[in-house]
Each structure stands twice: as structure tokens, then as C-alpha cells.
Scaffold this motif. Structure first.
Motif, mmCIF file in Angstrom:
data_model
loop_
_atom_site.group_PDB
_atom_site.id
_atom_site.type_symbol
_atom_site.label_atom_id
_atom_site.label_comp_id
_atom_site.label_asym_id
_atom_site.label_seq_id
_atom_site.Cartn_x
_atom_site.Cartn_y
_atom_site.Cartn_z
ATOM 1 N N UNK A 178 0.797 -1.225 0.000
ATOM 2 C CA UNK A 178 0.000 0.000 0.000
ATOM 3 C C UNK A 178 0.827 1.272 0.000
ATOM 4 N N UNK A 179 2.150 1.176 -0.180
ATOM 5 C CA UNK A 179 2.973 2.387 -0.184
ATOM 6 C C UNK A 179 2.813 3.119 -1.511
ATOM 7 N N UNK A 180 2.975 4.437 -1.453
ATOM 8 C CA UNK A 180 2.900 5.278 -2.639
ATOM 9 C C UNK A 180 4.196 6.081 -2.737
ATOM 10 N N UNK A 181 4.898 5.947 -3.847
ATOM 11 C CA UNK A 181 6.135 6.693 -4.048
ATOM 12 C C UNK A 181 5.824 8.164 -4.300
ATOM 13 N N UNK A 182 6.602 9.036 -3.671
ATOM 14 C CA UNK A 182 6.459 10.467 -3.931
ATOM 15 C C UNK A 182 7.131 10.814 -5.262
#
Length: 394
Positions: A178-182
Motif C-alpha cells: 500500500x505504499x505510494x512513491x512520492x
């Protein structure tokens, strides 16, 4: 007995589908199961999209389309990526496929083969490894840790590159973490990619499901990246259209053409009715999608709070998709309700057999010690599942 091919021997069944099948067997036997295995919105497809499919059938749109998909749908995707990411594509740089997984397969088949290496950061969606294996290419897994936010760094990417490296697979928002890269994180990776002239296959299927005002960045929108990137997404998650099987890819013209040639020999074309339905989804009010995202965020908050309250459990709070990825390694070596817990698979077996909670072991995603729980379920079931896990760990 007929001898299987080398490919058939190498490719494994989907771990998530296998876990879901066992839960369904128990449900069919009349057992109440808290099933958190599959990555599928529990919302119905919005009524206006369903109605569009009915109208398409009555209008006679039941024939083959072009192998690469409806021109109107491809044109609409060009408009969408221009509006959202200021990316300029033409319809011949877009292909519609039978789901995003099909798009991923076609892109890999067009770009890599025997002797090539494909870099995949872990944890990764379980299908990535087998999709690469099917091409004959080799997988290079690069481990990321919870301390790094489960994100690939530029330094780790650079150290994994060899003369055989052809492609990097990315996924943001990510399944299973569920991580989102900036944008800055992707910019650092893109500089390494451009330096080594790698292809990037960017799975952005959860692009419209991000939380806490986090905004997804399309990696192709970064400097010098459009000609190196194949962007994959689809209707399954954003419009709750998993069974309709509509995905798409955007990329360099020659790559999309090759993918179209491959697809024309595999399936002929995507489902015509589903394409007309997806076109209406893209061109209509996004209220249903926004309501779904708001509910997923509320469920995210609920399940992460519940899991964090369990003994020996550490949960990583996701900013996208609909998965909670939590660490269960403190229970390794223990016996839970008569089952010795040596790894994440044992933990999941104990959860299913003893308290009827179905989740997926982290080993399936290249992350032993963790477990994935899909919170695409009702709040009532999520709360009930947490209490059942509490019984397991008490």
C-alpha cells in the motif's frame, strides 16, 4: 502421462487465488469465514456503467474490435493522461487488453526474453515473478525494508544493475504494502533509469485509490521518462470492474505495436461490451469512484487501528490500494491453538483453521514474516476478523 513443458513446470498458481479458493470451500460447507485474501473491491460496478454495457449489446456492439481496442476508448485515455499528468499520447501509443495483468504480460513479452534480467523490488505482487519467468528472462529481486518504507532507493537500484538488465518493474500505489512513491522518490529512481537506458514497466492500477491527500505520480511524466516507460492501469480497481477484464497500457509507439501483434495472436481483441462500458466509466461523473475511495480510507483507519492493538503485531499504514501488510514474526516459534508457527504460511494456516480468518502469507510476495490482509470488506467483517485474530493470539 503426457509430459508438461518446462514453462508449465516453472509457473506456479496464484497464491492469492489459492488462498481465496480454500476460504470459498469452507464457506460452501456452511462455515463463517472472514475472507481477506482477494484484491477485489466489494462494491458493485456503478449502475451507469452496467447500463452502458446493456445499451452496447442492444446497439449491436457485439463483434470483434481492433486487436488493440476501440479507437474511442484509446482516444479517451490520451485525453485523460493529458489532463491528469500533462502527458501527450496518440491513440497508436495506447492498447486495451483483457485486464491489467494481460497488459503486463504483453509488455514483458515485447521487451524481454532469454538472457535478460528484470529488476523487481520486494515485497512485490505475486504474479510479477511468474509473468517474467514466462518470457524466459531472469528475475532480480531487490529487498526493501519497513525502515525504508518498503520503497526501492536509487542506490539499491544502481547496485542491482548488470549488463543483462533490461527492465525495472514498479508498482505505486503498491500491492501488497500500500505504499505510494512520492514524486521526488520516483525522480531519484528515474535518474538511474535514464543513465542506464532501462525500460520501466509501471503498474499503476491503484492510481485512483490513495489516501491522506497523497497524490500518485505517473513515472512517465518525469523528465526523459516517457520514451522509456510503459504505463499500465485499468478499470478493475477504480471502477469496481474486476470481472469485466479491461486494462490498458501506454508507451512508445513501436512497443505498443509489438504488444498489439502479440495480443492479436493470443485473444484477438478485448471484450467489446466491456470496452464500451469502460469508456462510459472514463467519461462520466467520478462520484462513485470518489465515494469508494473515501470508504476505503475509513476502512484503512479501522483495520490498522485494530491490527495494531493485537499482541506481537506491527502494521505498516498504507497510503494507497486496499491492503494492510503486517509483521507477525514475533509469533514465530510459538504454538497457536496446537499449530507450531515457523513462518508466515503457518500463521495463515492457523488463522484459517482455528479462527476462520483467511489472509495471505508474506512469503508469496517475497517478504517472509509478513501477512497481507485486503480491507476490501465491510467494516463489520473487518472488526470481526480482528477479534478472531485476537482469539488466535490470546
Amino acid at each position: 502421462m503426457l509430459r508438461l513443458s518446462r514453462l508449465a513446470d516453472q509457473v506456479k498458481p496464484s497464491a492469492t487465488l489459492a488462498a481465496g479458493a480454500k476460504a470459498k470451500e469452507m464457506k460452501a460447507a456452511g462455515i463463517k469465514v472472514y475472507d481477506f485474501t482477494l484484491g477485489e473491491p466489494d462494491f458493485p460496478t456503478p449502475p451507469h456503467i452496467v447500463e452502458a454495457a446493456v445499451k452496447a449489446m442492444h446497439a449491436g456492439h457485439t463483434k470483434y474490435t481492433a486487436a488493440e481496442g476501440l479507437p474511442a476508448l484509446r482516444q479517451e485515455l490520451c485525453k485523460s493522461y493529458k489532463q491528469r499528468f500533462d502527458l501527450t499520447y496518440t491513440p497508436d501509443q495506447v492498447i486495451i487488453s483483457n485486464g491489467a495483468k494481460h497488459s503486463l504480460h504483453n509488455a514483458l513479452a515485447a521487451l524481454v526474453g532469454l538472457g535478460d534480467e528484470v529488476i523487481i523490488p520486494t515485497p512485490y505482487w505475486t504474479s510479477y515473478a511468474d509473468l517474467v519467468t514466462m518470457t524466459g528472462a531472469s528475475i532480480v529481486l531487490v529487498n526493501t525494508t519497513i525502515e525504508e518504507g518498503f520503497k526501492l532507493t536509487a542506490a539499491k537500484l544502481k547496485s542491482a544493475i548488470t549488463p543483462k538488465t533490461r527492465l525495472l518493474m514498479m508498482n505505486s500505489p503498491s500491492n501488497p504494502t500500500g505504499v505510494t512513491y512520492s514524486r521526488d522518490e520516483l525522480l531519484a529512481l528515474s535518474q538511474v533509469v535514464v543513465e542506464h537506458q532501462l525500460a520501466v514497466l509501471s503498474d499503476e492500477i491503484y492510481e485512483n485509490l490513495s489516501y491522506d491527500n497523497v497524490k500518485s505520480t505517473c513515472i512517465a511524466s518525469l523528465p526523459s521518462m516517457q520514451e522509456l516507460t510503459i504505463v499500465v492501469s485499468g478499470a478493475s480497481k477504480s471502477f469496481a470492474m474486476t470481472g469485466w477484464r479491461i486494462g490498458w497500457a501506454l508507451g512508445p509507439k513501436h512497443v505498443i505495436k509489438a504488444m498489439g501483434n502479440i495480443q492479436s495472436q493470443q485473444t484477438g481483441c478485448p471484450n467489446s461490451i466491456s470496452q464500451y462500458a469502460a469508456l462510459v466509466g472514463l467519461t462520466s461523473d467520478m462520484k462513485a469512484m470518489n465515494d469508494m475511495r473515501a470508504e476505503f480510507q475509513a476502512r484503512r483507519d479501522l483495520i490498522c487501528k485494530g491490527l495494531a492493538s493485537l499482541p506481537g503485531i506491527t502494521v505498516h499504514q498504507p497510503t494507497g490500494a486496499f491492503y494492510a501488510f503486517f509483521n507477525v514474526s514475533k509469533h514465530f516459534g510459538k504454538t497457536l491453538h496446537g499449530i507450531k508457527i515457523n513462518d508466515s504460511a503457518d500463521f495463515c494456516r492457523a488463522a484459517l483453521e482455528k479462527v476462520q480468518v483467511s489472509v495471505v502469507p508474506g512469503s508469496a510476495f517475497g517478504a517472509e514474516g509478513y501477512v497481507r490482509l485486503s480491507f476490501a470488506s465491510s467494516r463489520e467483517d473487518l472488526q470481526g476478523g480482528v477479534e478472531q485474530l485476537r482469539k488466535l493470539l490470546s
